[in-house]
Design an enzyme around this catalytic site. Structure first.
Site, mmCIF file in Angstrom:
data_model
loop_
_atom_site.group_PDB
_atom_site.id
_atom_site.type_symbol
_atom_site.label_atom_id
_atom_site.label_comp_id
_atom_site.label_asym_id
_atom_site.label_seq_id
_atom_site.Cartn_x
_atom_site.Cartn_y
_atom_site.Cartn_z
ATOM 1 C CG ASP A 448 48.243 6.330 -30.555
ATOM 2 O OD1 ASP A 448 47.491 5.357 -30.762
ATOM 3 O OD2 ASP A 448 48.905 6.894 -31.454
ATOM 4 C CG HIS A 449 44.497 1.179 -26.834
ATOM 5 N ND1 HIS A 449 45.512 0.580 -26.120
ATOM 6 C CD2 HIS A 449 43.356 0.591 -26.403
ATOM 7 C CE1 HIS A 449 45.010 -0.327 -25.305
ATOM 8 N NE2 HIS A 449 43.702 -0.345 -25.454
ATOM 9 N NE ARG A 450 48.185 5.009 -33.820
ATOM 10 C CZ ARG A 450 48.567 5.962 -34.658
ATOM 11 N NH1 ARG A 450 48.543 5.731 -35.973
ATOM 12 N NH2 ARG A 450 48.961 7.141 -34.210
#
Length: 478
Positions: A448-450
């Site tokens: 998850d690049h968040r």
């Protein structure tokens, strides 16, 4: 959940067999009307969005009525079986009294035990044909709908007009029809106007059965009315009857498949996915697997490459703990977990499930081997419990067992990383300056690049590869 309808008959309601589940399908009844049941006896098997679960009855008595046939999807809190208890067991063939008493509504959702259900609702049981429901007149439609949407009881409102008690017996005309969100979606999918549906649920609530009945009902009124307006919505429910059964098969989307679809769509369009790949020589790991199989400490345990891959991922998480986290959208916080519940994606006859090993980070290699073996065998038998599939923090999916080199896995909802393991094959590889046949595989890590930057994701994947290339790092890095 149980409800007393009179001094001798109890209504057993569909319990919440997992956190947050709203419905379950009755797969099989183990009893029939007239059968004697005892406290703790399994009466039916149901399939939730997560697993198949057997439901025990919490008292002794004689089965009086099964409210739903096998294959029916029932909302949590709905009565599914009536049991005559005490003095009423001897007179189980007599009709059940129609009048029911009312209980105060709970202030909120309460924790429950399997087989004993959720907290009681405002209505004892769904009213039969011709039964009066005066309590519905005292509850504004907006308050009931708020509860159906999961917002809890609304503030007290002024009493309704005297004519209101008749409302549940006919379609609601002035207010918005009362129905749970899944029922509204079903009506929308089938092209049914809820304002035209006669409700049969408590407090005038429209149920799934009411919607299906509206679709199946004859249409004498439509014959005389212009068909220009209903033509478009009618196309949806009529479509399934027009296909060629010799060339197509339509499979209802429900149970595990329904839950998987919702979870994957939600994950794919909520968490921005990034996937990285690395190809690694795992020859030394494969040799270690063969050595462990001969070790007496692993006698009777499942020893395979997945065991060492799982341990390698746990070591990588220990070195990079921020990967073991989740995104809390409501609180706008990143939640870093100081424990690892290691999920293992498993293909079962019911569909894809992801049970997890609780506190896998604290297990020794033999303990992890035992946990993996139990997880796999339980999943294959279709006996994985809902609790075993909750609370995962990171997942491994072994697509290599299907001969696939690798893939781009989708995150399990609530997690920030998933590792895909490809097939291990003999390939030409430069080893000590010479091209030799070596055992090689490709790993893929989606994150998850968040909350996981490229640097962190790359470090985790590189550490897993390093351990598999040189398994002695399991000791030096542990």
């Amino acid at each position: 959940m149980t409800t007393m309808t009179d001094s001798s008959v109890r209504e057993f309601k569909m319990p919440d067999v997992g956190e947050g589940l709203t419905e379950a399908e009755i797969l099989k009844w183990y009893v029939q009307p007239g059968d004697t049941v005892t406290d703790g006896q399994v009466v039916c098997e149901v399939e939730t969005a997560k697993a198949a679960v057997e439901l025990p009855i919490p008292y002794d008595g004689v089965v009086r009525e099964l409210h739903f046939p096998e294959g029916t999807t029932v909302d949590v809190g709905t009565s599914i079986i009536a049991v005559a208890v005490g003095d009423g067991a001897a007179a189980a063939a007599e009709p059940v009294q129609e009048a029911v008493a009312e209980e105060p509504k709970p202030e909120g959702r309460q924790p429950v035990l399997v087989g004993y259900g959720v907290s009681t609702s405002s209505t004892k049981r769904r009213p039969r044909k011709g039964a009066e429901a005066p309590a519905a007149a005292q509850t504004p439609a907006s308050a009931i709908q708020a509860e159906l949407n999961g917002h809890g009881p609304a503030a007290p409102a002024a009493p309704a007009a005297p004519a209101a008690p008749a409302a549940p017996a006919a379609p609601v005309t002035g207010d918005r029809p009362l129905a749970k969100p899944p029922v509204r979606k079903l009506a929308k999918d089938l092209g049914v106007d809820l304002a035209t549906v006669v409700p049969s649920g408590p407090d005038g609530i429209i149920t799934r059965e009411d919607v299906h009945a509206a679709v199946a009902a004859p249409e004498p009124a439509q014959a005389a009315a212009p068909r220009s307006e209903p033509a478009a919505p009618a196309a949806s429910p009529s479509a399934p009857t027009s296909y060629d059964t010799t060339r197509e098969t339509r499979i209802p989307v429900k149970g595990v498949r329904k839950a998987t679809a919702a979870a994957m769509v939600g994950s794919a369009f909520t968490a921005p996915h990034v996937t990285e790949f690395v190809t690694v020589d795992v020859t030394r790991t494969m040799k270690l697997v063969e050595e462990l199989k001969q070790d007496k400490e692993y006698t009777g345990l499942r020893v395979n490459p997945l065991l060492l891959i799982a341990k390698a991922l746990l070591v990588a998480i220990k070195r990079n703990p921020d990967i073991n986290a989740s995104w809390d959208e409501a609180a706008q916080e990143i939640v870093v977990k100081h424990y690892v519940n290691l999920g293992i994606a498993a293909a079962t006859p019911r569909g894809l499930i992801v049970p997890n090993i609780k506190d896998a980070h604290a297990q020794t290699l033999p303990q992890l081997a035992g946990s993996l073996g139990e997880l796999v065998s339980t999943a294959r038998e279709g006996k994985t419990s809902p609790a075993a599939m909750q609370g995962g923090t990171v997942t491994i999916t072994n697509v290599g067992v299907f001969g696939v080199d690798t893939g781009t896995p989708i995150l399990n909802p609530g997690e920030s990383a998933i590792l895909a393991v490809g097939a291990i094959k003999l390939q030409p590889w430069v080893h000590k300056g010479k091209v030799k046949p070596r055992q090689v595989t490709t790993l893929a890590l989606s994150f998850d690049h968040r909350l996981v930057d490229g640097e962190l994701g790359s470090k985790v994947l590189a550490d897993v590869a390093a351990v598999l290339e040189q398994p002695k790092r399991l000791i030096s890095w542990a």
